[in-house]
Scaffold this motif. Structure first.
Motif, short mmCIF file in Angstrom:
data_model
loop_
_atom_site.label_atom_id
_atom_site.label_comp_id
_atom_site.label_asym_id
_atom_site.label_seq_id
_atom_site.Cartn_x
_atom_site.Cartn_y
_atom_site.Cartn_z
N HIS A 154 -15.07 0.97 -18.24
CA HIS A 154 -14.36 -0.29 -18.02
C HIS A 154 -13.93 -0.46 -16.56
CE1 HIS A 154 -11.67 -3.63 -19.36
NE2 HIS A 154 -10.92 -3.20 -18.35
N PHE A 155 -13.22 0.52 -16.01
CA PHE A 155 -12.62 0.39 -14.69
C PHE A 155 -13.49 0.96 -13.56
CE2 PHE A 155 -8.81 0.58 -17.48
CZ PHE A 155 -8.29 -0.67 -17.17
N GLY A 156 -14.40 1.86 -13.90
CA GLY A 156 -15.22 2.50 -12.88
C GLY A 156 -15.13 4.01 -13.02
N ARG A 157 -16.29 4.65 -13.13
CA ARG A 157 -16.30 6.09 -13.40
C ARG A 157 -15.82 6.90 -12.20
NH1 ARG A 157 -21.65 4.05 -15.74
NH2 ARG A 157 -21.06 3.66 -17.90
N LYS A 158 -16.13 6.45 -10.99
CA LYS A 158 -15.68 7.17 -9.80
C LYS A 158 -14.16 7.16 -9.70
CE LYS A 158 -15.88 6.97 -4.73
NZ LYS A 158 -16.58 6.36 -3.56
N LYS A 159 -13.54 5.99 -9.91
CA LYS A 159 -12.08 5.89 -9.85
C LYS A 159 -11.42 6.84 -10.84
CE LYS A 159 -11.75 0.95 -8.57
NZ LYS A 159 -13.13 0.51 -8.85
N LEU A 160 -11.92 6.82 -12.07
CA LEU A 160 -11.32 7.66 -13.11
C LEU A 160 -11.59 9.14 -12.85
CD1 LEU A 160 -9.73 6.64 -15.67
CD2 LEU A 160 -10.94 4.88 -14.39
N LEU A 161 -12.74 9.46 -12.30
CA LEU A 161 -13.06 10.85 -11.98
C LEU A 161 -12.07 11.40 -10.97
CD1 LEU A 161 -15.02 13.28 -12.20
CD2 LEU A 161 -16.33 12.26 -10.32
N ILE A 162 -11.84 10.66 -9.90
CA ILE A 162 -10.90 11.11 -8.87
C ILE A 162 -9.48 11.14 -9.42
CG2 ILE A 162 -9.89 10.52 -6.63
CD1 ILE A 162 -12.63 9.43 -5.81
N GLY A 163 -9.09 10.11 -10.16
CA GLY A 163 -7.75 10.07 -10.72
C GLY A 163 -7.49 11.22 -11.67
N GLY A 164 -8.48 11.56 -12.50
CA GLY A 164 -8.33 12.68 -13.43
C GLY A 164 -8.16 14.01 -12.70
N ILE A 165 -8.93 14.19 -11.61
CA ILE A 165 -8.81 15.43 -10.83
C ILE A 165 -7.42 15.56 -10.23
CG2 ILE A 165 -9.65 16.68 -8.81
CD1 ILE A 165 -12.38 15.32 -9.29
N VAL A 166 -6.91 14.47 -9.66
CA VAL A 166 -5.59 14.50 -9.02
C VAL A 166 -4.50 14.81 -10.05
CG1 VAL A 166 -3.85 13.09 -7.83
CG2 VAL A 166 -6.26 12.97 -7.13
N LEU A 167 -4.56 14.17 -11.22
CA LEU A 167 -3.55 14.41 -12.25
C LEU A 167 -3.62 15.85 -12.76
CD1 LEU A 167 -1.37 13.21 -14.10
CD2 LEU A 167 -3.18 12.57 -15.71
N PHE A 168 -4.82 16.35 -12.99
CA PHE A 168 -5.01 17.72 -13.46
C PHE A 168 -4.44 18.73 -12.46
CE2 PHE A 168 -7.29 21.68 -14.03
CZ PHE A 168 -7.40 21.82 -15.40
N THR A 169 -4.68 18.47 -11.17
CA THR A 169 -4.22 19.39 -10.13
C THR A 169 -2.70 19.41 -10.02
OG1 THR A 169 -6.26 18.89 -8.93
CG2 THR A 169 -4.53 20.03 -7.72
N ALA A 170 -2.08 18.23 -10.10
CA ALA A 170 -0.62 18.16 -10.05
C ALA A 170 -0.01 18.91 -11.23
CB ALA A 170 -0.17 16.71 -10.05
N ALA A 171 -0.62 18.77 -12.41
CA ALA A 171 -0.12 19.48 -13.59
C ALA A 171 -0.32 20.99 -13.46
CB ALA A 171 -0.80 18.96 -14.84
N SER A 172 -1.42 21.40 -12.82
CA SER A 172 -1.66 22.84 -12.60
C SER A 172 -0.56 23.45 -11.75
CB SER A 172 -3.02 23.05 -11.94
OG SER A 172 -4.07 22.60 -12.75
N LEU A 173 -0.16 22.72 -10.71
CA LEU A 173 0.93 23.19 -9.86
C LEU A 173 2.23 23.28 -10.66
CD1 LEU A 173 1.86 23.99 -7.03
CD2 LEU A 173 2.23 21.57 -6.54
N ALA A 174 2.47 22.30 -11.54
CA ALA A 174 3.67 22.33 -12.38
C ALA A 174 3.65 23.53 -13.34
CB ALA A 174 3.79 21.03 -13.16
N CYS A 175 2.47 23.88 -13.85
CA CYS A 175 2.35 25.07 -14.72
C CYS A 175 2.75 26.33 -13.96
CB CYS A 175 0.92 25.22 -15.22
SG CYS A 175 0.40 24.03 -16.47
N ALA A 176 2.30 26.44 -12.71
CA ALA A 176 2.60 27.62 -11.92
C ALA A 176 4.09 27.74 -11.62
CB ALA A 176 1.81 27.59 -10.62
#
Length: 452
Positions: free
Chosen positions: A69-91
């Protein structure tokens, strides 16, 4: 349409998906250390895995549709950023509650990046090149999974369990940089988003996982467990009703199941990946708790399976493009079943080479035959406009199988000493039966391709 930068597009997709693959394999090895540090019970340790798998399972469907719907590239980058921020929170998590919240956010990020990494490949490559790209993607994911357990075990022993979540940061930075500059945007226009369906699926899976976790960890089907299971089944019925009402606008169009092959692939995925998720969660836990292994040794014990998959998946991707998926999916599943049976050799004090290694090699060979052909067959079953939805659905089914297996695995994790080994043997037998059933599903539902 072929991608303008095919190699860089493939690299970005591999790095993105590797984040999720590494995280899953690393966390399994770290469970005993997390439980000791945060004083978590076996039931609470299950939720360290389930808090990640629950949103990942439930939201993969809408994550793929959102990319369409919105664009696969946008969602790909957004998913990576969110995953990385959560990884830091886990640590940085100071207690189990904060860790579980961060793990859930990780699952949301993975649910966005995974289907859009595969859908980006589906859009950027055509014909035989698509089969090769998907085979390479599957092989690289398997190699990332191979690196995860020994790397995670070393980090847990040398630095501490928190360090395993920091491994994601440099990989994510490189993936975002390549995707931002070299991956082309692709979308299919104003496709609807099924918010009610996603909400119902999330609640249904959460209730079922909660009920099964209570049942397995307490070894009894009490009223709270029954309530969770009944609520989960009712919410599942509500989800199916919503999807039926929405028709082609649903994130899981019921009409897809009119295809015998698609239904067979769905059943195979659920059974095989459910068995695989349960057994590979339990094996490092059993080796550390009952076998006296260090986290590093347990990590290396898992190495043959993903490494063997990584070496062979690219070739099976090419073979499937020419010969079809029925034979590799059938016989690959049966070989995995034999591998689970081989894990019956695991005993306290038994040498690794005669107890763990034979089963892991068989599982590696079987999964090498399954991984790439399954992905290729699923993408081939739909048109390009729904590639994100199809890949998201198949990944969701795989993670849902793992989620349910993890919830049930508490019955094994709650045991101790010789009882833990006995319970693991029972789990291996159940896994073998499920894998064999998945092979039967492939043989009975997939058609043999016609000669050219």
């Amino acid at each position: 349409m072929a991608a303008a930068h095919p190699r860089l597009t493939l690299t970005a997709c591999i790095l993105a998906s590797s984040l999720a693959f590494i995280d899953g394999s690393v966390t399994n090895v770290a469970l005993p250390a997390i439980g000791k540090d945060l004083r978590a019970t076996p039931a609470e340790l299950q939720w360290t895995i389930n808090a990640y798998l629950l949103p990942l399972s439930a939201l993969l469907l809408i994550g793929g549709a959102a990319g369409d719907h919105f664009g696969r590239k946008k969602l790909l980058i957004g998913g990576i950023v969110l995953f990385t921020a959560a990884s830091l929170a886990c640590a940085l998590a100071g207690d189990l509650t904060l860790l579980l919240i961060a793990r859930a956010v990780q699952g949301v990020g993975a649910a966005i990046l995974l289907p859009n990494s595969l859908a980006t490949l589906g859009h950027g490559f055509t014909g035989e090149e698509r089969g090769k790209a998907i085979g390479t993607w599957a092989a690289a994911g398997a190699i990332a999974g191979a690196v995860g357990p020994p790397l995670g075990g070393w980090l847990v022993d040398a630095i501490g369990w928190r360090s395993i979540f920091l491994v994601n940061l440099p990989l994510a930075a490189i993936a975002v940089g390549i995707a931002a500059f070299y991956v082309e945007e692709s979308a299919e226009g104003e496709l609807p988003l099924d918010i009610p369906g996603a909400f119902a699926a999330t609640l249904a899976l959460g209730a079922i996982a909660w009920g099964l976790t209570l049942w397995s960890s307490h070894h009894a089907l009490g009223k709270p467990a029954i309530l969770g299971l009944v609520a989960g089944l009712a919410l599942t019925a509500a989800f199916l009703w919503i999807e039926h009402r929405l028709g082609d606008k649903a994130m899981m169009p019921i009409a897809m199941f009119g295809s015998r092959a698609f239904a067979g692939l769905t059943l195979l995925t659920f059974l095989l990946y459910g068995a695989l998720g349960g057994v590979l969660l339990l094996l490092p836990y059993v080796l550390i708790q009952a076998g006296g292994y260090t986290a590093l040794e347990a990590g290396f014990a898992l190495l043959p399976m993903p490494l063997g998959m990584g070496l062979a998946s690219r070739f099976t991707g090419k073979f499937t493009a020419k010969a079809g998926a029925r034979l590799p999916l059938t016989f690959g599943s049966l070989i995995v079943a034999a591998g689970f049976g081989g894990l019956m050799l695991v005993e306290q004090g038994a040498p690794y080479w005669t107890s763990v290694f034979p089963g892991m090699i068989l599982i590696a060979i079987g999964m090498a035959l399954v991984a790439a052909p399954l992905t290729t067959a699923v993408l081939a079953s739909v048109d390009d406009s729904h590639s994100g939805t199809a890949s998201g659905f198949n990944s969701a089914i795989a993670r849902t199988g793992g989620l349910i297996a993890t919830a049930i695995a508490g019955a094994v994790m709650a045991s101790a000493g010789a009882g833990l080994i006995t319970a693991f043997h029972l789990g291996a037998v159940v896994g073998a039966a499920l894998a064999a059933a998945s092979g039967a599903a492939a043989w009975l539902t997939l058609a043999q391709p016609r000669p050219r």
